[in-house]
Design a protein around this motif. Sequence first.
Motif, PDB file in Angstrom:
ATOM      1  N   LYS A  64      -7.293  -1.706  13.705  1.00 51.79           N
ATOM      2  CA  LYS A  64      -7.897  -2.676  12.792  1.00 51.79           C
ATOM      3  C   LYS A  64      -7.258  -4.050  12.914  1.00 51.79           C
ATOM      4  O   LYS A  64      -7.950  -5.074  12.976  1.00 51.79           O
ATOM      5  CB  LYS A  64      -7.798  -2.172  11.347  1.00 51.79           C
ATOM      6  CG  LYS A  64      -8.416  -3.137  10.346  1.00 51.79           C
ATOM      7  CD  LYS A  64      -8.297  -2.609   8.927  1.00 51.79           C
ATOM      8  CE  LYS A  64      -8.872  -3.616   7.929  1.00 51.79           C
ATOM      9  NZ  LYS A  64      -8.764  -3.138   6.523  1.00 51.79           N
ATOM     10  N   LEU A  65      -5.913  -4.097  12.933  1.00 52.17           N
ATOM     11  CA  LEU A  65      -5.217  -5.381  12.952  1.00 52.17           C
ATOM     12  C   LEU A  65      -4.914  -5.857  14.365  1.00 52.17           C
ATOM     13  O   LEU A  65      -4.582  -7.026  14.563  1.00 52.17           O
ATOM     14  CB  LEU A  65      -3.908  -5.280  12.152  1.00 52.17           C
ATOM     15  CG  LEU A  65      -4.047  -4.922  10.667  1.00 52.17           C
ATOM     16  CD1 LEU A  65      -2.689  -4.923   9.991  1.00 52.17           C
ATOM     17  CD2 LEU A  65      -4.989  -5.895   9.967  1.00 52.17           C
ATOM     18  N   VAL A  85      -6.434  -3.712   2.836  1.00 55.60           N
ATOM     19  CA  VAL A  85      -7.027  -5.041   2.666  1.00 55.60           C
ATOM     20  C   VAL A  85      -6.195  -6.149   3.309  1.00 55.60           C
ATOM     21  O   VAL A  85      -6.581  -7.319   3.249  1.00 55.60           O
ATOM     22  CB  VAL A  85      -7.240  -5.361   1.167  1.00 55.60           C
ATOM     23  CG1 VAL A  85      -8.168  -4.339   0.546  1.00 55.60           C
ATOM     24  CG2 VAL A  85      -5.915  -5.421   0.418  1.00 55.60           C
ATOM     25  N   VAL A  86      -5.038  -5.799   3.914  1.00 55.45           N
ATOM     26  CA  VAL A  86      -4.236  -6.832   4.577  1.00 55.45           C
ATOM     27  C   VAL A  86      -4.953  -7.305   5.841  1.00 55.45           C
ATOM     28  O   VAL A  86      -5.731  -6.566   6.447  1.00 55.45           O
ATOM     29  CB  VAL A  86      -2.825  -6.312   4.926  1.00 55.45           C
ATOM     30  CG1 VAL A  86      -2.046  -5.988   3.676  1.00 55.45           C
ATOM     31  CG2 VAL A  86      -2.901  -5.110   5.845  1.00 55.45           C
ATOM     32  N   LEU A 130       4.339  -6.223   3.186  1.00 58.54           N
ATOM     33  CA  LEU A 130       3.979  -5.029   2.431  1.00 58.54           C
ATOM     34  C   LEU A 130       4.891  -3.864   2.783  1.00 58.54           C
ATOM     35  O   LEU A 130       5.309  -3.090   1.912  1.00 58.54           O
ATOM     36  CB  LEU A 130       2.518  -4.668   2.707  1.00 58.54           C
ATOM     37  CG  LEU A 130       1.842  -3.691   1.745  1.00 58.54           C
ATOM     38  CD1 LEU A 130       1.901  -4.194   0.320  1.00 58.54           C
ATOM     39  CD2 LEU A 130       0.395  -3.462   2.177  1.00 58.54           C
ATOM     40  N   GLY A 131       5.220  -3.725   4.082  1.00 63.84           N
ATOM     41  CA  GLY A 131       6.137  -2.672   4.493  1.00 63.84           C
ATOM     42  C   GLY A 131       7.509  -2.843   3.872  1.00 63.84           C
ATOM     43  O   GLY A 131       8.141  -1.856   3.439  1.00 63.84           O
ATOM     44  N   SER A 176      -9.530   3.808   5.852  1.00 60.60           N
ATOM     45  CA  SER A 176      -9.036   3.149   4.634  1.00 60.60           C
ATOM     46  C   SER A 176      -8.839   4.139   3.489  1.00 60.60           C
ATOM     47  O   SER A 176      -7.932   3.983   2.660  1.00 60.60           O
ATOM     48  CB  SER A 176     -10.010   2.044   4.194  1.00 60.60           C
ATOM     49  OG  SER A 176     -10.067   1.010   5.160  1.00 60.60           O
ATOM     50  N   SER A 177      -9.679   5.170   3.442  1.00 60.85           N
ATOM     51  CA  SER A 177      -9.599   6.141   2.346  1.00 60.85           C
ATOM     52  C   SER A 177      -8.270   6.886   2.341  1.00 60.85           C
ATOM     53  O   SER A 177      -7.829   7.360   1.288  1.00 60.85           O
ATOM     54  CB  SER A 177     -10.750   7.135   2.445  1.00 60.85           C
ATOM     55  OG  SER A 177     -10.622   7.964   3.599  1.00 60.85           O
ATOM     56  N   VAL A 178      -7.630   6.988   3.501  1.00 58.85           N
ATOM     57  CA  VAL A 178      -6.348   7.694   3.584  1.00 58.85           C
ATOM     58  C   VAL A 178      -5.312   7.015   2.695  1.00 58.85           C
ATOM     59  O   VAL A 178      -4.561   7.680   1.961  1.00 58.85           O
ATOM     60  CB  VAL A 178      -5.860   7.749   5.040  1.00 58.85           C
ATOM     61  CG1 VAL A 178      -4.454   8.325   5.114  1.00 58.85           C
ATOM     62  CG2 VAL A 178      -6.824   8.569   5.894  1.00 58.85           C
ATOM     63  N   PHE A 179      -5.260   5.703   2.718  1.00 59.96           N
ATOM     64  CA  PHE A 179      -4.252   4.971   1.960  1.00 59.96           C
ATOM     65  C   PHE A 179      -4.601   4.925   0.474  1.00 59.96           C
ATOM     66  O   PHE A 179      -3.703   4.939  -0.383  1.00 59.96           O
ATOM     67  CB  PHE A 179      -4.094   3.572   2.541  1.00 59.96           C
ATOM     68  CG  PHE A 179      -3.758   3.592   4.008  1.00 59.96           C
ATOM     69  CD1 PHE A 179      -2.479   3.908   4.430  1.00 59.96           C
ATOM     70  CD2 PHE A 179      -4.736   3.346   4.970  1.00 59.96           C
ATOM     71  CE1 PHE A 179      -2.172   3.946   5.780  1.00 59.96           C
ATOM     72  CE2 PHE A 179      -4.444   3.385   6.316  1.00 59.96           C
ATOM     73  CZ  PHE A 179      -3.147   3.693   6.724  1.00 59.96           C
TER      74      PHE A 179
END
Length: 414
Positions: free
Chosen positions: A241-242, A296-297, A306-307, A366-369
């Motif tokens: 994604k990133l 959402v990052v 965030l980490g 995304s649902s995992v997080f």
Amino acid sequence: METRSLFRALFLINFAITLGFGIADAFFSMYVFSLGARGILLVLPLVLYSLSKILFSPFMGACSDKIGPRRIASISLGLYLLVSICYFFTTSLMLITIMRLFQGIGCAMFRPLVASLVGERTTSEKRATVLGTFDISFYGALSVGPVVGGILKDIWGFEGIFAVLTLLCIVALLVALFYIPAQRLSKNHAAERKTENQCKCRTIFTMARQNSLRGLLAFIFGRACGISLLSAFLPILLTTKLGLSGIQTGLVMASGSLVFTLLLRPIGMLSDKTPRKPLIVAGGTIVSLLYFLIPVVSGFSQILFLGLGIGMFSVLSQPACTTLLIEEGVRHGMGLTVGIFNSVLNLGFIAGPLFGAGMQHTFGLSSVFYAAGILGFVAVGLFITTIVSEDTPSSALFLEKGDVTLSYVTSEKL
């Protein structure tokens, strides 16, 4: 002086074992793949290792309450050494798979012993500080293990990794033989010994009815699920994604562990000066909220920040959680309590990725997080519910740090 020498010895032993297997385990899948393992043979050693820790931890922990610590240390570290030697000399997938089973048994013996020896030789006023400091030996080694392993693999291959693992196991075993006492407790802890002996008749099922222990186990299960979900699926998000590079991904994955390790001692000192249960609630709640922000990052700097935040607030609950565990051990038997705790911890490490895989397949990455965040909130809620239901009055959640052992003794009439 004797206690300090023992602490240093245990710190060195724990660091050496964690570093050795942190180096080896980081490249274990790659190693068995290079030997031709595919399909079930690729995952079977990993599954057996985790299952052996889950199944044997309570039993081995209970044994450590009855057998001298030096003997338990010798057996567990001897098993570690046997595993490392077999890794070095054999390429048989069947034998390597069996060795992973023995490695899990060794871990099931070793972790409860180390935790109980450290915990039972500290006073309640400084217990969180000592436990937080000692945890540096685990998380520090875990952080540098993959880096050291990568260097060894590039220079000497898998043989270099297993040679260093063998050397570290030998060092740990020698230190244990010289410094770990033959007897369980020193004379300064005779009162805790008496309490523990009175509690040995308790069974696992009796312990399971204790709200305080159930709350602690619920919290650590949810936390383990979150950690394992993050470890398994965050690299996928970072790369797909990133679009982060390998170095950027590594920095993000290491950032939380680094800040976690650096803050262990100061947070341990904080846990000795403030109520511990609110620290667990605050840490678990904030980390769960941060999980919701991961999908959402939009860039490297945001996910790195965030980490760091996840690591910072994860450590907020770590010394307090370990201290409450040790105090539960005083009630029920130290080794058995830590063994059950480790079983639940490892069950969370297995359940998290399995649950995450199902979520990803059904609802997307995304649902995992989001699921990790929800699990975290549920775990914190169960912790609050069980702790408050046991304490009277209800405001006892915010009692001072020294109240726990006293309330345990009076309420249980030990």
